[in-house]
Structures are given as structure tokens and as C-alpha cells.
Scaffold this active site. Structure first.
Site, short mmCIF file in Angstrom:
data_model
loop_
_atom_site.label_atom_id
_atom_site.label_comp_id
_atom_site.label_asym_id
_atom_site.label_seq_id
_atom_site.Cartn_x
_atom_site.Cartn_y
_atom_site.Cartn_z
N THR A 47 0.82 -1.21 0.00
CA THR A 47 0.00 0.00 0.00
C THR A 47 0.86 1.27 0.00
O THR A 47 1.88 1.33 0.67
CB THR A 47 -0.89 0.01 1.27
OG1 THR A 47 -1.60 -1.21 1.32
CG2 THR A 47 -1.86 1.17 1.27
N GLY B 85 2.83 -3.54 8.48
CA GLY B 85 3.01 -4.07 9.84
C GLY B 85 4.46 -4.44 10.08
O GLY B 85 5.14 -4.96 9.19
N GLU C 188 -5.95 -6.55 3.77
CA GLU C 188 -6.00 -7.77 2.94
C GLU C 188 -7.02 -7.61 1.82
O GLU C 188 -7.64 -8.59 1.40
CB GLU C 188 -6.35 -9.00 3.78
CG GLU C 188 -5.33 -9.39 4.80
CD GLU C 188 -4.03 -9.84 4.16
OE1 GLU C 188 -4.09 -10.39 3.06
OE2 GLU C 188 -2.98 -9.61 4.78
C1 LIG Z 1 -4.54 -2.38 10.46
C2 LIG Z 1 -4.07 -2.33 9.04
C3 LIG Z 1 -2.93 -3.04 8.67
C4 LIG Z 1 -2.45 -2.97 7.37
N1 LIG Z 1 -1.31 -3.64 7.05
C5 LIG Z 1 -0.77 -3.50 5.81
C6 LIG Z 1 0.50 -4.10 5.49
O1 LIG Z 1 1.13 -4.78 6.31
N2 LIG Z 1 1.01 -3.88 4.24
C7 LIG Z 1 0.35 -3.15 3.30
O2 LIG Z 1 0.87 -3.00 2.20
N3 LIG Z 1 -0.85 -2.56 3.57
C8 LIG Z 1 -1.42 -2.71 4.80
N4 LIG Z 1 -2.64 -2.10 5.09
C9 LIG Z 1 -3.28 -1.26 4.09
C10 LIG Z 1 -4.52 -1.91 3.47
O3 LIG Z 1 -4.15 -3.01 2.68
C11 LIG Z 1 -5.28 -0.81 2.70
O4 LIG Z 1 -5.80 0.08 3.67
C12 LIG Z 1 -6.39 -1.41 1.84
O5 LIG Z 1 -5.85 -2.09 0.73
C13 LIG Z 1 -7.36 -0.31 1.32
O6 LIG Z 1 -6.65 0.70 0.70
P1 LIG Z 1 -6.87 2.25 1.10
O7 LIG Z 1 -6.80 2.38 2.59
O8 LIG Z 1 -5.96 3.07 0.28
O9 LIG Z 1 -8.38 2.56 0.72
P2 LIG Z 1 -8.91 3.06 -0.69
O10 LIG Z 1 -8.46 2.15 -1.77
O11 LIG Z 1 -8.66 4.51 -0.85
O12 LIG Z 1 -10.49 2.84 -0.45
C14 LIG Z 1 -11.27 3.77 0.32
C15 LIG Z 1 -12.76 3.45 0.10
O13 LIG Z 1 -13.07 3.57 -1.28
C16 LIG Z 1 -13.72 2.39 -1.75
N5 LIG Z 1 -13.28 2.07 -3.15
C17 LIG Z 1 -12.00 1.94 -3.60
N6 LIG Z 1 -12.02 1.62 -4.89
C18 LIG Z 1 -13.32 1.54 -5.27
C19 LIG Z 1 -13.99 1.23 -6.48
N7 LIG Z 1 -13.33 0.91 -7.60
N8 LIG Z 1 -15.34 1.23 -6.47
C20 LIG Z 1 -16.04 1.51 -5.35
N9 LIG Z 1 -15.46 1.80 -4.18
C21 LIG Z 1 -14.14 1.82 -4.14
C22 LIG Z 1 -13.29 1.28 -0.80
O14 LIG Z 1 -14.29 0.27 -0.71
C23 LIG Z 1 -13.15 2.03 0.52
O15 LIG Z 1 -14.38 2.06 1.17
C24 LIG Z 1 -3.15 -2.18 6.40
C25 LIG Z 1 -4.31 -1.49 6.77
C26 LIG Z 1 -4.78 -1.55 8.07
C27 LIG Z 1 -6.02 -0.80 8.44
#
Ligand SMILES: Cc1cc2nc3c(=O)[nH]c(=O)nc-3n(C[C@H](O)[C@H](O)[C@H](O)COP(=O)(O)OP(=O)(O)OC[C@H]3O[C@@H](n4cnc5c(N)ncnc54)[C@H](O)[C@@H]3O)c2cc1C
Length: 571
Positions: free
Chosen positions: A106, A145, A356
Site C-alpha cells: 500500500t 506491519g 487484505e
Molecule cells: C490495520 C491495518 C494493517 C495494514 N497492514 C498493511 C500491510 O502490512 N502492508 C500493506 O501493504 N498494507 C497494509 N494495510 C493497508 C490496506 O491493505 C489498505 O488500507 C487497503 O488495501 C485499502 O486501501 P486504502 O486504505 O488506500 O483505501 P482506498 O483504496 O482509498 O479505499 C477507500 C474506500 O473507497 C472504496 N473504493 C475503492 N475503490 C473503489 C472502487 N473501484 N469502487 C467503489 N469503491 C471503491 C473502498 O471500498 C473504501 O471504502 C493495512 C491497513 C490496516 C487498516
């Protein structure tokens, strides 16, 4: 055979729960043996008995500071390694010597849309290095993480460039800190993401790469490789396939999230049922109040009691979130106490809705696949998927003509897979009966939730169906009332693991507020305050294997990451 194994399972201490335990229509130990085999029960008892005596796993009434939580997680990891619970014949040496690693996919600007991530890995033919670079802050890797403080190594996903041509997303093994001194390598900037709603024992971090060189051999090259003179080689037929294979490994992590969801749900249900069996409110007269479990309104929460795990992460994690909330509400105000344990379960599960793979985005992917099958059908190509999950679509014309003709509770035939598992595994008729009742209840609660689609699809036009479903649910809840405590007994964990003042196995909840207003609070706070993170840390901590990195990561980087989260679940 089953009865000889029940001797392995210890009785619960006597107490107020006995009233309902004695009314159970089946032996909860036999049900436990349906859920878990004797060897697993023995192993779990053994592990818990050891961890209960270990200070690293002791419970805190007052939540330690985030720094302290991270230090505790570290100590717990060391303890796990010290006890060497994993037998050699089950897991390979690299897994047993596992150290915290980070998974860096991410970025600040891109989470779900990983194809568009901006970190680059440019091949330098002269030095035979890949140069990792973060072009701007939007491209900083975030949320990883173990990155903020602890990892020495990680997997980084970056756009691979060779001679100015972009070959798309690839994974690289990247040293982050010196394994002995734990010093950050030059060319990297790392920060912790800060306070989170849960998981504060995990050091999620943000990282920027400043033209950071790693050897060519650090490309995880299972699907594609780069030769010394900069030639891109892959056996896969397209870039799309390389991308899909590289990202395919994410499924491993999702399986673990699904499992974690089912565990959280189990915890929540144990607490809520035990509390409902001993908490009394209202009654037939002033002097004789009834346990919550006797009140009809309260019973409806149990419709979620035995949610069968779907392979789909969204279904599991969303169902789990709803069910934890229902369990919390079922315990009234006391459920809102931190010491009830619900807050922790709810906040921790909440994160799994997003990580995930965000649930909404995952559902879109599933829908796209389903629509593809539908499109194939319309073009005369029958559906034939490897696991046969959608082969029923081949009968769509007949299915769409069918109507729901149920007029009694007994007419529902759902959850065929669940039934077959019960029939294959349950010898004891009383255990079989209870599982059938729970399955029916789950099936009906799903039906109730989705009734609107049944009417919309004209599967049933009678308004009496909704009443029938609701009556059936209430009737089954009533049937289950006397067995509910025994069912959660079969699912339960030792009190030290449960760590809830409402869900104790002896049914005592009176210490609830004592814990909150404990006189030792000030002393304990001072003690925690004085403990500094990383105090007593020795260079021996995190001495990583200098070999076989790739094997190690291809197999376990996900297990490792989630392992840490699992440890948090314990503390
Ligand atoms: C506790 C925790 C641990 C994590 N650990 C890791 C890790 O170890 N390594 C790592 O790489 N990442 C990690 N992450 C990140 C996680 O994988 C991302 O938060 C996740 O992939 C979502 O990406 P984003 O937060 O950028 O949300 P976004 O992609 O910006 O999404 C935000 C909202 O928009 C909606 N959305 C997005 N695209 C669309 C679409 N095409 N159509 C409709 N709705 C849409 C989604 O459903 C969501 O509600 C972690 C996150 C958390 C909270």
C-alpha cells in the site's frame, strides 16, 4: 471412541451457569470433539497452560501505552520462540526461526488500486542492482506491519523498469535494518503511522526509499526474472498473468483473516451467552426475575450464533462485525465496559474489513467473475469451475421458474454442505440434533436478512413467508435456550484467554466494576510508565537468517505478518 476422549476435557468450575448446563440436551464435550480432534485439544491446553504462567502474556486491566504494547508484543514473540511449540515434523526450520518482517504494498495515494502504485525499482546493468525510489510522498509505502520499529527485512512491491521500459508490479526482498545492531540502513526514511483504533501493539509504518540499491538476486523471481545484462524473462504468456501471479499470494493472508473473524465471533458469543445466562432482569413477579436468556427479544441475537464461515472475506468480516455488535448490545451497558472484551474484538475485527483487500473492492472482483460466467452461459458455454461452486448456474432456466412453496418450518432445506458434514461426523444423536437446530437457525436468519431479494425475484409472493421465517426463528431460539450455555462451553477457551469479566466459565460477573476501580491502579500505572520501550533489548534480537530469504518470504511473509496480529489478540 468419542466417549473415551471426553475424559481429556476438563469440567468447568461450578457456579451460576450450572443451572443451564444441567438442562442441556447433549454432552458439550462430545460437541467439542466434533469441532476439534483430541490431539488439537491436548496441544491447545498445553500451550495455554504454559502461556498463562508467562509474564509476557499477563493481562492488563489498564491498557498499556502504544509503546508498551509494542514492547509486550515483542516479548511475546520471543516467548513463542523460546518454547519452541512447533514440532520439527510440521514446520520447516526457516518458519521456526521466523522474525518480524514487513509487507510493503500500500502507498499513501494507492491502496485498492495497486496497479497504479508509484514506487520504482530501476535495474542498473553496471552495478547489477535494482534502485528503489519513492518519487514523492504520495508514493510512500504506508501501513506496513512491523515496519515502524521492528523488522529487519521486508517485501516491497514496485514498478520494475529496465532500460526505461516499465514491466509492471514486481516484489523485491529489501533489507531494512541491520540484523545485529538494528540500525536503519542509509537511504531509507521510516515513521510509525501513529495511534490506531486497535492493533497498537503492531508497529505499522511509513517508508520512503531514496535511490536505495538492492542486489539483482533480491527480485522474488518465481514468475519473472531479470538477467545480468538486463533481459526480462518470464514463462508466463502476458504481463497481466505476471501481475495476477505476483498478487495471487495475497489470498494466503485473506484465509487467515477469515479464520480470525470466526475466532472473534466465537469469543463474542461465549461472553454474551454466559452473561445472558446469569444476568437477571424483570420477571413474572418482583421477587423472581428471569435470566436475559429467557427473554424473547434478547434471543434474536443468537440467530447469528453459529455463522458458518464463508470462504469470502467480506461475508465473514462483515458478519463478524455485526455479530460482535449484537453480542455487545445483548450484554447491555456492561457490554460497553472495556473489561467485557467486546471493544477490543470490535476494533480489531474492524480493521480486517479493510486490510487484505477492502471488502467492497473484493466483492466487485467476485461480481466481475460471476458476470463473466453468466456471459459465457449466454454464449452457450457451460459453467465448469474447478471447485464446482457455480455449476448450478447451468440450470438457471429451471431454477428461475421455481417458486418457494414452504408452508411450515420443516420445509426449509438449506445448508446442504453443513448437513453432510454433520451426518459424516456426528455419531451421537443428541449432538447431531443440536447442530441441526443451530444450522436451521443460521439458515433462517440468512433468509430473513435477504427476504427482500426473494420477493423481488418473485420466488415467493406470499407475505406470510416473512412471518413464517420469523416464527420459525423464535421457535428455534426457544428450543435452543437450554442448550446455549453448553454450546458455548464446547467452543470456549480458558478464562485467561477469554479475558472478559462477563464471560467467565464459572458465571461470576460481580467483579466487573471492582476491576475498573482497582486501588492498585496508580501503582501499576507508575510501573508501566517507567518501563521504556526497547529497554533491555539485546542485539541477539532479530538475528535474521542470512540465507534462504526468498524461500522464507515466498512461504511465510503473510503468516508472519498475521502471526504478529494474532499475538496481539492474546494480550
Ligand atoms: C490495520 C491495518 C494493517 C495494514 N497492514 C498493511 C500491510 O502490512 N502492508 C500493506 O501493504 N498494507 C497494509 N494495510 C493497508 C490496506 O491493505 C489498505 O488500507 C487497503 O488495501 C485499502 O486501501 P486504502 O486504505 O488506500 O483505501 P482506498 O483504496 O482509498 O479505499 C477507500 C474506500 O473507497 C472504496 N473504493 C475503492 N475503490 C473503489 C472502487 N473501484 N469502487 C467503489 N469503491 C471503491 C473502498 O471500498 C473504501 O471504502 C493495512 C491497513 C490496516 C487498516
Amino acid at each position: 471412541m468419542q466417549s473415551s476422549h471426553t475424559a481429556l476435557i476438563k469440567d468447568f468450575p461450578p457456579g451460576p451457569l450450572d443451572f443451564y448446563r444441567k438442562q442441556a440436551t447433549f454432552d458439550w464435550k462430545k460437541l467439542k470433539l466434533v469441532f476439534e480432534d483430541p490431539q488439537r485439544i491436548k496441544t491447545k491446553d498445553y500451550v495455554w497452560s504454559i502461556l498463562e504462567k508467562d509474564d509476557a502474556f499477563k493481562r492488563y486491566d489498564v491498557e498499556p501505552s502504544p509503546e508498551e504494547q509494542k514492547r509486550i508484543a515483542e516479548l511475546q514473540l520471543l516467548s513463542f520462540r523460546k518454547y519452541d511449540f512447533l514440532p520439527d515434523n510440521i514446520l520447516s526450520i526457516p518458519v521456526k526461526q521466523w522474525k518480524p518482517a514487513a509487507f510493503m504494498l500500500t502507498e499513501i495515494a494507492h491502496g485498492s488500486n495497486i496497479k497504479n502504485i508509484k514506487t520504482t525499482a530501476t535495474y542498473n546493468e553496471e552495478t547489477q542492482d535494482f534502485i528503489l525510489h519513492t518519487p514523492d510522498f504520495q508514493a510512500a509505502k504506508c501501513w506496513s506491519g512491523n515496519l515502524g520499529l521492528s523488522c529487519t527485512i521486508g517485501v516491497v512491491f514496485a514498478q520494475l523498469y529496465i532500460k526505461k521500459v516499465c514491466y509492471g508490479l514486481h516484489a523485491f526482498l529489501v533489507p531494512i535494518r541491520h540484523p545485529d545492531t538494528h540500525e536503519l540502513y542509509p537511504g531509507l526514511t521510516i515513521k510509525d503511522v501513529g495511534l490506531k483504533l486497535g492493533f497498537n501493539g503492531v508497529d505499522n509504518g511509513v517508508i520512503l526509499f531514496h535511490n536505495y540499491g538492492i542486489p539483482r538476486s533480491n527480485l522474488l523471481n518465481k514468475f519473472a526474472d531479470v538477467t545480468a545484462n538486463g533481459e526480462y524473462v518470464t514463462k508466463l504468456s502476458s504481463r497481466g498473468k505476471v501481475f495476477a501471479s505476483t498478487i495471487g499470494n495475497l489470498s494466503t493472508g485473506r484465509v487467515t483473516v477469515v479464520q480470525q473473524g470466526s475466532e472473534f465471533l466465537t469469543y463474542a458469543v461465549i461472553i454474551a451467552i454466559r452473561y445472558a445466562a446469569v444476568r437477571k432482569q424483570f420477571g413474572v413477579n418482583k421477587n423472581e426475575e428471569l435470566a436475559l436468556i429467557e427473554h424473547q427479544l434478547h434471543e434474536s441475537f443468537r440467530t447469528e450464533m453459529h455463522v458458518i464461515l464463508s470462504a469470502a472475506k467480506p461475508l465473514t468480516t462483515w458478519s463478524c462485525q455485526d455479530a460482535i455488535q449484537e453480542c455487545r448490545e445483548a450484554c447491555g451497558g456492561h457490554g460497553f465496559l472495556k473489561a467485557s472484551g467486546f471493544g477490543y474484538l470490535r476494533n480489531t475485527n474492524d480493521a480486517s474489513i479493510t486490510y487484505e483487500g477492502d471488502n467492497n473492492v473484493l466483492l466487485q472482483q467476485t461480481s466481475r467473475w460471476l458476470l463473466k460466467q453468466w456471459d459465457n452461459l449466454k454464449h452457450g458455454i457451460p459453467v465448469d469451475t474447478p471447485l464446482n461452486t457455480c455449476n448450478f448456474l447451468n440450470d438457471h432456466s429451471a431454477i428461475l421458474k421455481k417458486k418457494c412453496t414452504a408452508t411450515t418450518i420443516d420445509d426449509y432445506v438449506v445448508l446442504s454442505r453443513y448437513w453432510s458434514v454433520i451426518h459424516e461426523n456426528c455419531i451421537d444423536i443428541t449432538v447431531k440434533n443440536i447442530l441441526i437446530t443451530i444450522g436451521l437457525l443460521y439458515g433462517l436468519s440468512c433468509l430473513e436478512k435477504h427476504l427482500i431479494y426473494i420477493y423481488e425475484g418473485n420466488f415467493n409472493a406470499q407475505s406470510s413467508l416473512s412471518k413464517l421465517v420469523r416464527d420459525a426463528i423464535l421457535s428455534l431460539c426457544s428450543t435452543l435456550k437450554c442448550d446455549a450455555v453448553a454450546v458455548v462451553d464446547a467452543l470456549s477457551f480458558p478464562d485467561f484467554v477469554m479475558n472478559s469479566v462477563l464471560g467467565k466459565s464459572n458465571g461470576t460477573v460481580s467483579r466487573c466494576f471492582e476491576m475498573v476501580t482497582d486501588n492498585n491502579f496508580v501503582c501499576r500505572y507508575t510501573k508501566i510508565y517507567k518501563m521504556n520501550f526497547l529497554k533491555n533489548r539485546k542485539p541477539m534480537y532479530l538475528r535474521l537468517l542470512n540465507q534462504n530469504y526468498k524461500i522464507l518470504f515466498n512461504n511465510i511473509f503473510f503468516t508472519g505478518m498475521l502471526g504478529i496480529n494474532y499475538l496481539q489478540f492474546w494480550c
